[in-house]
Design a protein around this motif. Structure first.
Motif, PDB file in Angstrom:
ATOM      1  N   GLY A  52     -53.056  -4.169 -34.060  1.00 36.87           N
ATOM      2  CA  GLY A  52     -52.281  -3.002 -33.649  1.00 36.87           C
ATOM      3  C   GLY A  52     -52.088  -2.833 -32.156  1.00 36.87           C
ATOM      4  N   PHE A  53     -52.208  -3.914 -31.373  1.00 38.89           N
ATOM      5  CA  PHE A  53     -51.984  -3.805 -29.942  1.00 38.89           C
ATOM      6  C   PHE A  53     -50.551  -3.356 -29.671  1.00 38.89           C
ATOM      7  N   ARG A  54     -50.402  -2.391 -28.800  1.00 38.74           N
ATOM      8  CA  ARG A  54     -49.072  -1.929 -28.388  1.00 38.74           C
ATOM      9  C   ARG A  54     -48.581  -2.873 -27.294  1.00 38.74           C
ATOM     10  N   LEU A  55     -47.749  -3.807 -27.686  1.00 39.95           N
ATOM     11  CA  LEU A  55     -47.309  -4.885 -26.799  1.00 39.95           C
ATOM     12  C   LEU A  55     -46.554  -4.381 -25.583  1.00 39.95           C
ATOM     13  N   GLU A  56     -45.901  -3.237 -25.704  1.00 41.60           N
ATOM     14  CA  GLU A  56     -45.144  -2.707 -24.575  1.00 41.60           C
ATOM     15  C   GLU A  56     -46.053  -2.295 -23.413  1.00 41.60           C
ATOM     16  N   ARG A  57     -47.338  -2.173 -23.663  1.00 39.56           N
ATOM     17  CA  ARG A  57     -48.277  -1.870 -22.584  1.00 39.56           C
ATOM     18  C   ARG A  57     -48.563  -3.099 -21.724  1.00 39.56           C
ATOM     19  N   PHE A  58     -48.241  -4.273 -22.229  1.00 34.11           N
ATOM     20  CA  PHE A  58     -48.558  -5.519 -21.539  1.00 34.11           C
ATOM     21  C   PHE A  58     -47.342  -6.230 -20.968  1.00 34.11           C
ATOM     22  N   ALA A  59     -46.156  -5.943 -21.489  1.00 33.65           N
ATOM     23  CA  ALA A  59     -44.990  -6.721 -21.068  1.00 33.65           C
ATOM     24  C   ALA A  59     -43.692  -5.964 -21.310  1.00 33.65           C
ATOM     25  N   ASP A  60     -42.622  -6.495 -20.686  1.00 29.30           N
ATOM     26  CA  ASP A  60     -41.281  -5.950 -20.877  1.00 29.30           C
ATOM     27  C   ASP A  60     -40.566  -6.633 -22.034  1.00 29.30           C
ATOM     28  N   GLU A  61     -40.990  -7.845 -22.356  1.00 24.78           N
ATOM     29  CA  GLU A  61     -40.397  -8.629 -23.434  1.00 24.78           C
ATOM     30  C   GLU A  61     -41.508  -9.351 -24.184  1.00 24.78           C
ATOM     31  N   ALA A  62     -41.245  -9.674 -25.460  1.00 22.84           N
ATOM     32  CA  ALA A  62     -42.226 -10.393 -26.266  1.00 22.84           C
ATOM     33  C   ALA A  62     -41.530 -11.491 -27.064  1.00 22.84           C
ATOM     34  N   VAL A  63     -42.253 -12.595 -27.246  1.00 18.78           N
ATOM     35  CA  VAL A  63     -41.719 -13.724 -28.001  1.00 18.78           C
ATOM     36  C   VAL A  63     -42.813 -14.231 -28.939  1.00 18.78           C
ATOM     37  N   THR A  64     -42.397 -14.727 -30.097  1.00 14.95           N
ATOM     38  CA  THR A  64     -43.334 -15.286 -31.070  1.00 14.95           C
ATOM     39  C   THR A  64     -42.653 -16.420 -31.812  1.00 14.95           C
ATOM     40  N   ILE A  65     -43.358 -16.985 -32.771  1.00 16.37           N
ATOM     41  CA  ILE A  65     -42.810 -18.062 -33.600  1.00 16.37           C
ATOM     42  C   ILE A  65     -42.676 -17.560 -35.042  1.00 16.37           C
ATOM     43  N   PRO A  66     -41.830 -18.187 -35.862  1.00 18.56           N
ATOM     44  CA  PRO A  66     -41.615 -17.722 -37.230  1.00 18.56           C
ATOM     45  C   PRO A  66     -42.897 -17.639 -38.064  1.00 18.56           C
ATOM     46  N   GLU A  67     -43.837 -18.558 -37.845  1.00 17.29           N
ATOM     47  CA  GLU A  67     -45.077 -18.568 -38.634  1.00 17.29           C
ATOM     48  C   GLU A  67     -45.875 -17.282 -38.457  1.00 17.29           C
ATOM     49  N   VAL A  68     -45.835 -16.701 -37.266  1.00 18.77           N
ATOM     50  CA  VAL A  68     -46.557 -15.448 -37.025  1.00 18.77           C
ATOM     51  C   VAL A  68     -45.982 -14.345 -37.913  1.00 18.77           C
ATOM     52  N   LEU A  69     -44.671 -14.253 -37.998  1.00 16.83           N
ATOM     53  CA  LEU A  69     -44.058 -13.218 -38.831  1.00 16.83           C
ATOM     54  C   LEU A  69     -44.388 -13.412 -40.310  1.00 16.83           C
ATOM     55  N   HIS A  70     -44.508 -14.658 -40.751  1.00 12.03           N
ATOM     56  CA  HIS A  70     -44.855 -14.936 -42.147  1.00 12.03           C
ATOM     57  C   HIS A  70     -46.294 -14.531 -42.462  1.00 12.03           C
ATOM     58  N   GLU A  71     -47.155 -14.518 -41.451  1.00 13.42           N
ATOM     59  CA  GLU A  71     -48.558 -14.149 -41.651  1.00 13.42           C
ATOM     60  C   GLU A  71     -48.783 -12.642 -41.674  1.00 13.42           C
ATOM     61  N   ILE A  72     -47.807 -11.866 -41.227  1.00 12.69           N
ATOM     62  CA  ILE A  72     -47.939 -10.410 -41.185  1.00 12.69           C
ATOM     63  C   ILE A  72     -47.625  -9.863 -42.571  1.00 12.69           C
ATOM     64  N   ARG A  73     -48.648  -9.342 -43.238  1.00  9.08           N
ATOM     65  CA  ARG A  73     -48.466  -8.867 -44.617  1.00  9.08           C
ATOM     66  C   ARG A  73     -48.790  -7.390 -44.802  1.00  9.08           C
ATOM     67  N   ASP A  74     -49.723  -6.852 -44.011  1.00  8.94           N
ATOM     68  CA  ASP A  74     -50.138  -5.473 -44.282  1.00  8.94           C
ATOM     69  C   ASP A  74     -49.166  -4.454 -43.679  1.00  8.94           C
ATOM     70  N   LYS A  75     -49.166  -3.283 -44.271  1.00 10.24           N
ATOM     71  CA  LYS A  75     -48.222  -2.224 -43.922  1.00 10.24           C
ATOM     72  C   LYS A  75     -48.361  -1.777 -42.471  1.00 10.24           C
ATOM     73  N   GLN A  76     -49.582  -1.608 -41.992  1.00 15.11           N
ATOM     74  CA  GLN A  76     -49.797  -1.139 -40.621  1.00 15.11           C
ATOM     75  C   GLN A  76     -49.277  -2.150 -39.590  1.00 15.11           C
ATOM     76  N   ALA A  77     -49.513  -3.434 -39.833  1.00 13.90           N
ATOM     77  CA  ALA A  77     -49.035  -4.464 -38.902  1.00 13.90           C
ATOM     78  C   ALA A  77     -47.509  -4.507 -38.875  1.00 13.90           C
ATOM     79  N   ARG A  78     -46.886  -4.355 -40.033  1.00 12.47           N
ATOM     80  CA  ARG A  78     -45.418  -4.330 -40.089  1.00 12.47           C
ATOM     81  C   ARG A  78     -44.875  -3.101 -39.353  1.00 12.47           C
ATOM     82  N   HIS A  79     -45.602  -1.992 -39.459  1.00 10.84           N
ATOM     83  CA  HIS A  79     -45.206  -0.780 -38.745  1.00 10.84           C
ATOM     84  C   HIS A  79     -45.293  -1.004 -37.226  1.00 10.84           C
ATOM     85  N   THR A  80     -46.331  -1.683 -36.789  1.00 13.79           N
ATOM     86  CA  THR A  80     -46.483  -1.995 -35.362  1.00 13.79           C
ATOM     87  C   THR A  80     -45.269  -2.762 -34.860  1.00 13.79           C
ATOM     88  N   LEU A  81     -44.830  -3.755 -35.615  1.00 12.31           N
ATOM     89  CA  LEU A  81     -43.655  -4.533 -35.215  1.00 12.31           C
ATOM     90  C   LEU A  81     -42.381  -3.697 -35.257  1.00 12.31           C
TER      91      LEU A  81
END
Length: 95
Positions: A52-81
């Motif tokens: 649940g890290f609020r990424l906007e506290r660390f950067a102006d932009e964020a990048v990831t890879i498709p595998e990371v999105l496939h690993e996100i399954r729980d409701k709270q993590a999806r809400h964070t994104l």
């Protein structure tokens, strides 16, 4: 030059500074910009989102890879994104 990190060496908080492109402007122009701007980017892994890290506290932009999105399954993590104030850019790693 910055060292190139492999996918396994990158952590979610591997922020980098990227200089904005130089702009040629007539110094006599009344609205000429005088300061260059840099953008902070962060490479996001699954752990940062699940915790649940609020990424906007660390950067102006964020990048990831498709595998990371496939690993996100729980409701709270999806809400964070879903509530990020910027688009999470998804890129395939270079072969």
């Amino acid at each position: 030059p910055r060292p190139i990190l492999t996918r396994h060496e990158m952590g979610w908080l591997d922020a980098i500074k990227t200089d904005a492109p130089e702009v040629s402007v007539d110094p006599a122009a009344p609205s000429a910009p005088s300061v260059s701007h840099s953008v902070t980017k962060v490479v996001v892994d699954t752990n940062a989102v699940v915790k649940g890290f609020r990424l906007e506290r660390f950067a102006d932009e964020a990048v990831t890879i498709p595998e990371v999105l496939h690993e996100i399954r729980d409701k709270q993590a999806r809400h964070t994104l879903a509530t990020l104030p910027f688009e999470l850019k998804v890129q395939d790693p270079d072969p």
